[in-house]
Design an enzyme around this catalytic site. Structure first.
Site, PDB file in Angstrom:
ATOM      1  N   ARG A  35       0.885  -1.184   0.000  1.00 56.01           N
ATOM      2  CA  ARG A  35       0.000   0.000   0.000  1.00 56.01           C
ATOM      3  C   ARG A  35       0.909   1.216   0.000  1.00 56.01           C
ATOM      4  NH1 ARG A  35      -5.369   1.429   3.448  1.00 56.01           N
ATOM      5  NH2 ARG A  35      -6.175   0.125   1.773  1.00 56.01           N
ATOM      6  N   HIS A  46      -7.282   1.044  -6.495  1.00 58.11           N
ATOM      7  CA  HIS A  46      -7.531   0.157  -5.351  1.00 58.11           C
ATOM      8  C   HIS A  46      -8.169  -1.147  -5.891  1.00 58.11           C
ATOM      9  CE1 HIS A  46      -7.867  -1.116  -1.357  1.00 58.11           C
ATOM     10  NE2 HIS A  46      -8.769  -0.307  -0.874  1.00 58.11           N
ATOM     11  N   GLN A  67      -9.990  -3.929  -3.691  1.00 59.02           N
ATOM     12  CA  GLN A  67     -11.307  -3.496  -3.186  1.00 59.02           C
ATOM     13  C   GLN A  67     -12.396  -3.774  -4.226  1.00 59.02           C
ATOM     14  OE1 GLN A  67     -12.207  -1.774  -0.090  1.00 59.02           O
ATOM     15  NE2 GLN A  67     -14.182  -2.437  -0.889  1.00 59.02           N
ATOM     16  N   ASP A 114     -17.174   7.390  -2.020  1.00 60.53           N
ATOM     17  CA  ASP A 114     -15.943   7.235  -1.244  1.00 60.53           C
ATOM     18  C   ASP A 114     -15.673   8.561  -0.540  1.00 60.53           C
ATOM     19  OD1 ASP A 114     -13.541   6.225  -0.229  1.00 60.53           O
ATOM     20  OD2 ASP A 114     -12.418   6.536  -2.086  1.00 60.53           O
ATOM     21  N   CYS A 158     -16.301   1.545   0.185  1.00 58.94           N
ATOM     22  CA  CYS A 158     -15.118   0.755   0.552  1.00 58.94           C
ATOM     23  C   CYS A 158     -14.787   0.885   2.040  1.00 58.94           C
ATOM     24  CB  CYS A 158     -13.932   1.156  -0.310  1.00 58.94           C
ATOM     25  SG  CYS A 158     -13.361   2.850  -0.059  1.00 58.94           S
ATOM     26  N   ARG A 197     -13.633  -8.650   1.411  1.00 60.43           N
ATOM     27  CA  ARG A 197     -12.209  -8.382   1.180  1.00 60.43           C
ATOM     28  C   ARG A 197     -11.388  -9.632   1.505  1.00 60.43           C
ATOM     29  NH1 ARG A 197     -10.308  -3.164   1.468  1.00 60.43           N
ATOM     30  NH2 ARG A 197      -8.361  -4.152   0.864  1.00 60.43           N
TER      31      ARG A 197
END
Ligand code: CP
Ligand code: NVA
Length: 321
Positions: A102, A129, A132, A237, A277, A305
């Site tokens: 990340r 991402h 996700q 988001d 998310c 996830r």
């Protein structure tokens, strides 16, 4: 060497293959018959930004598959004190079976992958991402909203209509990843962002190019009503992503009209689901009522996830065997 850096690098069939594997793995986990697909394998988890879901799901996931995860925060490792990525990548990949990273600038994970001798998974960069989105699509499949395709593990995928997904808010890493999922699978995506906060032009153009082949329909506008009207999935988001903390105030002003609330949801299909998310900021990008309401699938999405990333890890291991 196959990595998992963006959905752009995968074909439609490969994405669906991983989703099917994730659904199978979830079923095996639920019935406590999970084979140890990654026995004695070690996953390095490099974090240059904070995380709850990504860290826990990767670490628990590799353990449940018979391996182990090593949490490597940039606060602790030499990378955070300026050791070059190319040195870190060569050293740690020589001892590991897989790496999840990340990071901020997407070029950092590309450089890491270039020097890594094992598969690298993007656990979020400023631009993408992708892990996700695999969990998000898996959640759509489980809710009976997906592209027409057959799954050996989920009979409800026998849908006949292409879904319509409405993404409301910042043209960020999540928006870019929705663009690529849509462009690859061929559904309809409508993004509503305030002027000046749209997805990056070069990423949008690449996705539009791909859409010509897949039959995907992509609209980017600034009108929430247009985007949400008749949608099967409504998603959003945070208005200020990690690294944008100093822009919070100006962003709150710019995004004021972009909160997904109950009035927004009434414009969508009556069976529409809401995805996010997480972490979510209540009464900013989403109202408490929508987040906690019956259409919200955010906690199913968050748990997925775990299963989606187990699918990605097993698939990568098989690809690179
Ligand atoms: N959605 C997500 O990636 O959450 P974390 O930042 O908690 O990992
Ligand atoms: N866009 C958000 C996603 C967090 C999971 C961020 O990058 O901070």
């Amino acid at each position: 060497m196959r990595h998992f850096l963006t959905l752009r690098d995968l074909s439609k069939d490969e994405i669906l293959e991983i989703i099917d594997l994730a659904l199978q793995i979830k079923q095996e986990w639920q019935s406590q018959t999970q084979p140890l697909y990654l026995e004695r394998k070690t996953l390095g988890m490099v974090f240059e930004k904070s995380s709850t879901r990504t860290r826990v799901s990767f670490e628990a996931g590799i353990y449940q598959l018979g391996g182990m995860g090593i949490f490597l925060s940039n606060k602790d490792i030499q990378l955070g004190r300026g050791e070059p990525i190319k040195d870190t990548a060569r050293v740690i990949s020589s001892m590991l079976d897989m790496v999840m990273m990340r990071t901020s600038d997407h070029a950092r994970i590309e450089e890491f992958a270039q020097y890594s001798s094992v598969p690298v998974i993007n656990g979020l960069s400023d631009d993408y991402h992708p892990v996700q989105l695999m969990a998000d699509y898996m959640t759509m499949v489980e809710c009976g909203i997906s592209m027409p395709h057959t799954s050996n593990f989920y009979p409800r995928t026998q849908t006949t209509q292409k879904p319509i997904v409405a993404y409301i808010g910042d043209g960020n890493n999540m928006a870019h990843s929705w663009l690529w999922l849509c462009a690859k699978l061929g559904f309809e995506l409508r993004i509503a962002s305030p002027k000046g906060y749209e997805p990056k032009t070069h990423i949008l153009n690449q996705a539009l190019q791909e859409a010509k082949h897949s039959g995907a329909q992509i609209l980017v506008c600034d009108n929430v009503q247009v985007a949400v009207s008749g949608a099967n999935v409504v998603t959003t988001d945070t208005w200020a992503s990690m690294g944008q903390e100093d822009q919070k105030q100006e962003r709150q002003k710019a995004f004021k009209q972009y909160c997904v609330d109950s009035a927004t949801m009434t414009l969508a299909n009556k069976d529409a689901i809401f995805l996010h998310c997480l972490p979510a900021y209540r009464e900013q990008e989403v109202s408490e009522e929508v987040l906690e309401g019956t259409q919200s699938k955010v906690f199913l999405e968050a748990q997925n996830r775990l299963h989606a990333q187990k699918g990605i890890m097993v698939w990568l291991q098989r690809q690179n065997a």
